[in-house]
Design an enzyme around this catalytic site. Structure first.
Site, PDB file in Angstrom:
ATOM      1  N   GLY A  44       9.071  19.050  25.311  1.00 22.14           N
ATOM      2  CA  GLY A  44      10.234  19.557  24.591  1.00 22.14           C
ATOM      3  C   GLY A  44       9.956  20.372  23.358  1.00 22.14           C
ATOM      4  O   GLY A  44      10.856  20.623  22.568  1.00 22.14           O
TER       5      GLY A  44
ATOM      6  N   TRP B 131       9.280  23.525  23.086  1.00 22.04           N
ATOM      7  CA  TRP B 131       9.988  24.811  23.105  1.00 22.04           C
ATOM      8  C   TRP B 131      11.454  24.589  22.729  1.00 22.04           C
ATOM      9  O   TRP B 131      12.061  25.401  22.049  1.00 22.04           O
ATOM     10  CB  TRP B 131       9.863  25.479  24.485  1.00 22.04           C
ATOM     11  CG  TRP B 131       8.559  26.204  24.657  1.00 22.04           C
ATOM     12  CD1 TRP B 131       7.387  25.894  24.040  1.00 22.04           C
ATOM     13  CD2 TRP B 131       8.297  27.351  25.465  1.00 22.04           C
ATOM     14  NE1 TRP B 131       6.411  26.767  24.427  1.00 22.04           N
ATOM     15  CE2 TRP B 131       6.929  27.672  25.302  1.00 22.04           C
ATOM     16  CE3 TRP B 131       9.050  28.128  26.326  1.00 22.04           C
ATOM     17  CZ2 TRP B 131       6.320  28.735  25.958  1.00 22.04           C
ATOM     18  CZ3 TRP B 131       8.457  29.193  26.985  1.00 22.04           C
ATOM     19  CH2 TRP B 131       7.110  29.495  26.799  1.00 22.04           C
TER      20      TRP B 131
ATOM     21  N   ASP C 283      13.224  19.294  33.175  1.00 23.82           N
ATOM     22  CA  ASP C 283      11.824  19.113  33.588  1.00 23.82           C
ATOM     23  C   ASP C 283      11.743  17.970  34.599  1.00 23.82           C
ATOM     24  O   ASP C 283      12.645  17.124  34.681  1.00 23.82           O
ATOM     25  CB  ASP C 283      10.952  18.781  32.380  1.00 23.82           C
ATOM     26  CG  ASP C 283       9.486  19.021  32.655  1.00 23.82           C
ATOM     27  OD1 ASP C 283       8.941  20.004  32.118  1.00 23.82           O
ATOM     28  OD2 ASP C 283       8.877  18.247  33.435  1.00 23.82           O
TER      29      ASP C 283
ATOM     30  N   ASP D 242      13.927  18.671  39.445  1.00 23.57           N
ATOM     31  CA  ASP D 242      12.942  19.641  39.937  1.00 23.57           C
ATOM     32  C   ASP D 242      13.624  21.008  40.000  1.00 23.57           C
ATOM     33  O   ASP D 242      14.650  21.158  40.666  1.00 23.57           O
ATOM     34  CB  ASP D 242      12.500  19.193  41.340  1.00 23.57           C
ATOM     35  CG  ASP D 242      11.437  20.108  41.916  1.00 23.57           C
ATOM     36  OD1 ASP D 242      11.253  21.213  41.360  1.00 23.57           O
ATOM     37  OD2 ASP D 242      10.802  19.717  42.907  1.00 23.57           O
TER      38      ASP D 242
ATOM     39  N   ASP E   4       8.000  27.683  31.124  1.00 21.36           N
ATOM     40  CA  ASP E   4       6.611  27.422  30.747  1.00 21.36           C
ATOM     41  C   ASP E   4       6.015  26.447  31.765  1.00 21.36           C
ATOM     42  O   ASP E   4       5.166  25.630  31.443  1.00 21.36           O
ATOM     43  CB  ASP E   4       6.603  26.820  29.329  1.00 21.36           C
ATOM     44  CG  ASP E   4       5.199  26.652  28.790  1.00 21.36           C
ATOM     45  OD1 ASP E   4       4.307  27.367  29.253  1.00 21.36           O
ATOM     46  OD2 ASP E   4       4.997  25.795  27.909  1.00 21.36           O
TER      47      ASP E   4
ATOM     48  N   LYS F 171       5.639  31.980  31.875  1.00 19.74           N
ATOM     49  CA  LYS F 171       4.168  31.884  31.847  1.00 19.74           C
ATOM     50  C   LYS F 171       3.659  32.262  33.231  1.00 19.74           C
ATOM     51  O   LYS F 171       4.223  31.833  34.246  1.00 19.74           O
ATOM     52  CB  LYS F 171       3.784  30.452  31.518  1.00 19.74           C
ATOM     53  CG  LYS F 171       2.293  30.207  31.589  1.00 19.74           C
ATOM     54  CD  LYS F 171       1.913  28.961  30.865  1.00 19.74           C
ATOM     55  CE  LYS F 171       2.228  27.716  31.659  1.00 19.74           C
ATOM     56  NZ  LYS F 171       1.959  26.511  30.884  1.00 19.74           N
TER      57      LYS F 171
HETATM   58  C1  LIG Z   1       3.198  23.146  29.939  1.00 21.14           C
HETATM   59  S1  LIG Z   1       4.428  21.991  30.263  1.00 21.14           S
HETATM   60  C2  LIG Z   1       5.760  22.640  29.440  1.00 21.14           C
HETATM   61  C3  LIG Z   1       5.675  22.483  27.965  1.00 21.14           C
HETATM   62  C4  LIG Z   1       6.954  22.819  27.283  1.00 21.14           C
HETATM   63  N1  LIG Z   1       7.231  24.212  27.319  1.00 21.14           N
HETATM   64  C5  LIG Z   1       6.925  22.389  25.833  1.00 21.14           C
HETATM   65  O1  LIG Z   1       6.987  23.195  24.976  1.00 21.14           O
HETATM   66  O2  LIG Z   1       6.842  21.208  25.564  1.00 21.14           O
HETATM   67  C6  LIG Z   1       4.797  22.297  31.917  1.00 21.14           C
HETATM   68  C7  LIG Z   1       5.869  21.416  32.482  1.00 21.14           C
HETATM   69  O3  LIG Z   1       6.306  21.927  33.711  1.00 21.14           O
HETATM   70  C8  LIG Z   1       6.864  20.859  34.399  1.00 21.14           C
HETATM   71  N2  LIG Z   1       7.090  21.175  35.812  1.00 21.14           N
HETATM   72  C9  LIG Z   1       6.179  21.512  36.729  1.00 21.14           C
HETATM   73  N3  LIG Z   1       6.775  21.716  37.901  1.00 21.14           N
HETATM   74  C10 LIG Z   1       8.098  21.518  37.715  1.00 21.14           C
HETATM   75  C11 LIG Z   1       9.225  21.589  38.552  1.00 21.14           C
HETATM   76  N4  LIG Z   1       9.110  21.892  39.831  1.00 21.14           N
HETATM   77  N5  LIG Z   1      10.427  21.314  38.029  1.00 21.14           N
HETATM   78  C12 LIG Z   1      10.544  20.997  36.722  1.00 21.14           C
HETATM   79  N6  LIG Z   1       9.512  20.915  35.896  1.00 21.14           N
HETATM   80  C13 LIG Z   1       8.293  21.171  36.383  1.00 21.14           C
HETATM   81  C14 LIG Z   1       5.851  19.758  34.201  1.00 21.14           C
HETATM   82  O4  LIG Z   1       6.453  18.505  34.369  1.00 21.14           O
HETATM   83  C15 LIG Z   1       5.424  20.002  32.766  1.00 21.14           C
HETATM   84  O5  LIG Z   1       6.070  19.118  31.901  1.00 21.14           O
END
Ligand SMILES: C[S@@+](CC[C@H](N)C(=O)[O-])C[C@H]1O[C@@H](n2cnc3c(N)ncnc32)[C@H](O)[C@@H]1O
Length: 836
Positions: free
Chosen positions: A56, A58, A76, A92, A117, A157
């Site tokens: 969280g 962002w 997420d 998802d 992201d 990203k």
């Molecule tokens: C790098 S982190 C994001 C960090 C976030 N932007 C922050 O600032 O805290 C990537 C996130 O993408 C989520 N993620 C990956 N695949 C996903 C999906 N299909 N649906 C939702 N979230 C997903 C992962 O659970 C992970 O928490």
């Protein structure tokens, strides 16, 4: 959030620490901050959708930066601990359910910004990761196209994989401006980059092909891997830029070493594989067994074969030579004639040689380029630092854009701000007095001042410069006001200065140059004309080599000053010059005398000594009076010394706090320096500076630096250091107060106990023994300490992950700790232990 395994120092970089410091949940926060700094989309957004938002950070940044009452929705796979002003839910992003929930939250609104992201669980095969990531990006873009407002921004990203270009192509179809950037907080070793797509075109119908991974990612053909570069130039590492080979999702690849001997393309094997194995397969490999036994297959060769990815050019060459030798032994060459074999071998070796030479040149070129780049970088950094300093100086009103002009032309140069010649000519000198800027009427300013024309014309005053002058003066006044509001010492100094201004007439003595008069109009011109050119701003240094009195050029110039005008005859008493000392020197002199006074007082312990000293000073004073000196104690100055509390005996309690003052005090106390020396020291190269007409801010700035450096003795420096150390050793106010509170409470308790004991002692129905017992019970109760309540540490994982209230089954005080932090602390401890 998917846990990425990050190694060593990289993970605990400055962004990680900064994020902890600022309370962001992840270092990723800075990526968004930096992206927003560059593109500024958050401030303009009222509705924001953060896809893949856990943990969280962002969302935190968005909530901080976006206007109040904005709508921020974060989603997420992982739960997100609640964030004020942010709606979060778990889902998802590739599912329809997620889309429906987003719609529910956004209602009829459209998002101004969609962030993504997302990173699928990294750590399996790279090719799968990157592909999933690219797919996830496409998914998020699908959502963006549905929820974005026309002209909206989509930030995503992307990993540099072979699908990168396909993704960019799609973005370009849907947005007016697409830019890929890597914020400084994104690690260089990471293949991630961020694409900021601005100006959503919001087409009525989007070709489904744009959003279908199969058609988007199928279009680019696989680039041929550049194995030569990998083998002959392994130091230049190309990290995962080309992505993974289609259909091969394993990261580690090995083949039997015999295959390397037999192949016609050894370079391809060396460039693409991880290991050449000597392990026998299940069905047995005779060639491999023979190869294993060959004396050419040394331990070094085996080690090299074990991990091809870590090899350098030298090792690759060694392997190629080994292969040639083995091929010869195995008789691969006998198929052709011996000559052809030799030719073939030579060909293969020749393949290596020219490559080496080329590489050498390449290497040299690269080294040169690197050198040039570092030089440029250094220069850029220096330039930036310089600019930054200038900006800070500007902000503090210490500099003005006109200084650039000064640098170029010098203070008296063409077009300079202080073209004194013209001022001199126009007779405006008398209007500028006491180092204060004359506030002239605009018409006068135009008529009398001609800054920069070199005195040729009287009319061409530059109104812009005048305006700038005024602005700077106003700014400087504001700055001084601000400073005097905040700084009592500065106030005192200013007051003293003002007071001195009244008394000190310096070079302008006798002139009718009050401030008030300066503000009056030119009705004073007559009087000015009556005493033409009483003073001049410019002194012709070349004129009069020798004066009539046989004085040297310097002495003649000195006595040429206005102050000596009224004195008839040859000036004999140099003491009179005391009046011509500048303010700083006067201050130094006065300070010296004050110090003398202090030392005299400090010596007062011994009457005898004191009387001796008084006598000594008296003698000196008499002597000086004879010489025309009169030492006057600066009572008026003392009166203005706001900060100094007078002592009970009415004298000032001046503390020696600088090493310079201490040195001076020591010198005076030991007789090394006398009052005359102090006076003498007052005359220095700064003493006779021409200050007339210079603006106050300039004089102030100059005054800070144009003091002679006084010598400091080691013992004085040590004494001051010791004094400061003693000062620093005192407990801080808070601690002192806490200690006092503790003492006070203890005293209160004691008082209570005393009263109770007195009552018990007076009790008539008790025996002496009972009384004594009761009192000792009271005493022991009072001295007993309450046991501290233990704090239970709960790790935020499993069911406790992301919970807001008290964890289940925990009673009393508790503290939720970050599992990650705990691991970090343990790792640190382990490392520290190892180091020992
Ligand atoms: C790098 S982190 C994001 C960090 C976030 N932007 C922050 O600032 O805290 C990537 C996130 O993408 C989520 N993620 C990956 N695949 C996903 C999906 N299909 N649906 C939702 N979230 C997903 C992962 O659970 C992970 O928490």
């Amino acid at each position: 959030m998917a846990i990425q395994k990050k190694h060593g120092k990289g993970r605990l970089d400055k962004w990680y620490k900064l994020a902890k410091e600022k309370g962001y949940r992840a270092r990723a926060a800075f990526k968004l901050i930096q992206l927003n700094k560059k593109y500024g989309f958050l401030e303009k957004s009222k509705v924001l959708l953060d896809l893949c938002a856990a943990p969280g950070s962002w969302c935190q940044v968005a909530a901080e930066t976006m206007p109040v009452s904005s709508l921020i929705v974060g989603v997420d796979l992982a739960p997100i601990k609640s964030i004020p002003r942010v709606i979060t839910f778990q889902s998802d992003i590739t599912t329809d359910k997620c889309r429906a929930t987003i719609r529910q939250h956004l209602k009829t609104w459209k998002a101004d910004t969609v962030l993504h992201d997302g990173a699928p669980n990294v750590g399996t095969a790279w090719v799968q990761d990157s592909f999933n990531q690219a797919e996830l990006v496409l998914q998020s873009m699908k959502l963006a196209t549905e929820f974005l407002v026309e002209g909206g921004t989509f930030v995503t990203k992307v990993f540099r994989s072979k699908d990168y270009n396909s993704l960019l192509w799609v973005f370009n179809q849907l947005f007016t401006k697409v830019e890929a950037t890597k914020p400084p907080s994104s690690r260089n070793v990471s293949a991630e980059i961020f694409v900021v797509c601005q100006g959503f075109k919001a087409p009525k119908r989007i070709d489904p092909k744009f959003l279908d991974p199969r058609s988007v990612f199928a279009e680019l053909s696989d680039p041929t891997p550049n194995n030569e570069a990998k083998v002959f130039n392994p130091e230049i590492k190309k990290r995962k830029r080309d992505g993974y080979e289609e259909g091969n999702y394993t990261q580690f690849k090995e083949v039997p070493a015999s295959e390397f001997i037999q192949t016609t393309d050894p370079i391809a094997i060396l460039g693409s594989l991880n290991r050449l194995s000597f392990a026998q397969p299940a069905n047995g490999d005779v060639a491999l067994a023979a190869l294993d036994k060959l004396p050419e297959t040394t331990t070094e060769i085996r080690n090299c074969c074990n991990d091809l990815r870590v090899l350098g050019r030298k090792e690759f060459r060694m392997l190629l030579k080994w292969r040639l030798k083995v091929r010869e032994k195995f008789g691969f060459a006998t198929k052709k004639s011996a000559k052809a074999a030799a030719e073939a071998a030579a060909e293969e070796v020749a393949e290596v040689e020219p490559m080496d030479e080329e590489l050498k040149i390449q290497e040299e070129l690269q080294a040169l380029k690197d050198k040039e780049n570092t030089r440029k970088k250094r220069e850029r950094r220096r330039e930036n630092e310089k600019k930054q300093k200038e900006v800070i100086r500007m902000q503090l009103h210490m500099t003005a854009p006109t200084e650039i002009g000064l640098e170029q032309a010098g203070p008296n140069g063409e077009g300079s701000m202080f073209g004194l010649k013209a001022v001199d000519k126009s007779g405006a000198v008398d209007k500028i007095a006491k180092g204060k800027m004359a506030i002239l009427k605009e018409s006068d300013a135009h008529k009398e001042f001609d800054f920069g024309s070199g005195g040729e014309s009287d009319v061409d005053s530059d109104p812009e410069e005048d305006e700038l002058d005024k602005e700077m003066d106003a700014m400087y006044e504001q700055y001084q006001e601000r400073k005097s509001e905040a700084d009592a010492k500065f106030r005192a100094k200013k007051a003293r200065k003002e007071h001195e201004d009244g008394d000190w007439e310096g070079f302008s003595a006798g002139g009718s140059d009050d401030d008030d008069e300066l503000e009056e109009d030119s009705s004073d011109d007559d009087s000015d004309e009556e005493a033409p050119s009483k003073r001049s701003l410019l002194t012709n240094l070349e004129r009069k080599e020798q004066k009539a009195g046989g004085l040297s050029k310097r002495a003649a110039q000195f006595f040429d000053q206005d102050i000596f005008k009224d004195i008839g005859g040859v000036i004999e008493e140099v003491e009179e010059d005391e009046g011509s000392l500048d303010e700083d020197d006067q201050e130094t002199l006065a300070a010296g005398l004050d110090e003398l006074e202090i030392i005299r007082e400090s010596k007062a312990g011994s009457d005898e000594e004191e009387s001796e000293l008084v006598e000594e000073i008296g003698a000196e004073s008499d002597e000086s009076e004879e010489d025309g000196f009169e030492i006057v104690k600066r009572k008026d100055q003392d009166a203005n010394w706001e900060d100094e509390e007078p002592r009970k005996d009415g004298k000032l309690d001046i503390d020696i706090i600088t090493a310079e003052a201490m040195t001076l005090a020591q010198q005076i106390a030991s007789g090394e320096k006398s009052r005359y020396d102090l006076i003498d020291d007052g005359f220095n190269k700064y003493a006779f500076k021409d200050r007339d007409g210079l603006p106050e801010w300039f004089l102030d700035d100059e005054g800070r630096h144009d003091k002679p450096h006084k010598p400091i003795s080691a013992s004085a420096a040590a004494a001051i250091k010791e004094k400061l150390r003693a000062l620093n050793a005192r407990p801080i106010k808070k601690v002192r107060e806490a200690k006092d509170r503790k003492k006070f409470k203890a005293a209160q308790r004691l008082e209570k106990l005393r009263k109770k004991s007195a009552l018990l002692a007076d009790e008539e129905g008790m025996t002496e023994k009972e009384k004594a017992n009761s009192i000792s019970k009271l005493m022991s109760k009072a001295t007993k300490r309450k046991p501290r309540q233990e704090v239970k540490v709960v790790v935020a994982r499993g069911g406790n992950r992301g919970i807001a209230g008290r964890p289940r089954g925990v009673k009393g005080k508790y503290k939720i700790v970050d599992a990650r932090l705990k691991k970090d602390v343990r790792a640190d401890k382990r490392l520290a232990k190892k180091k020992k």
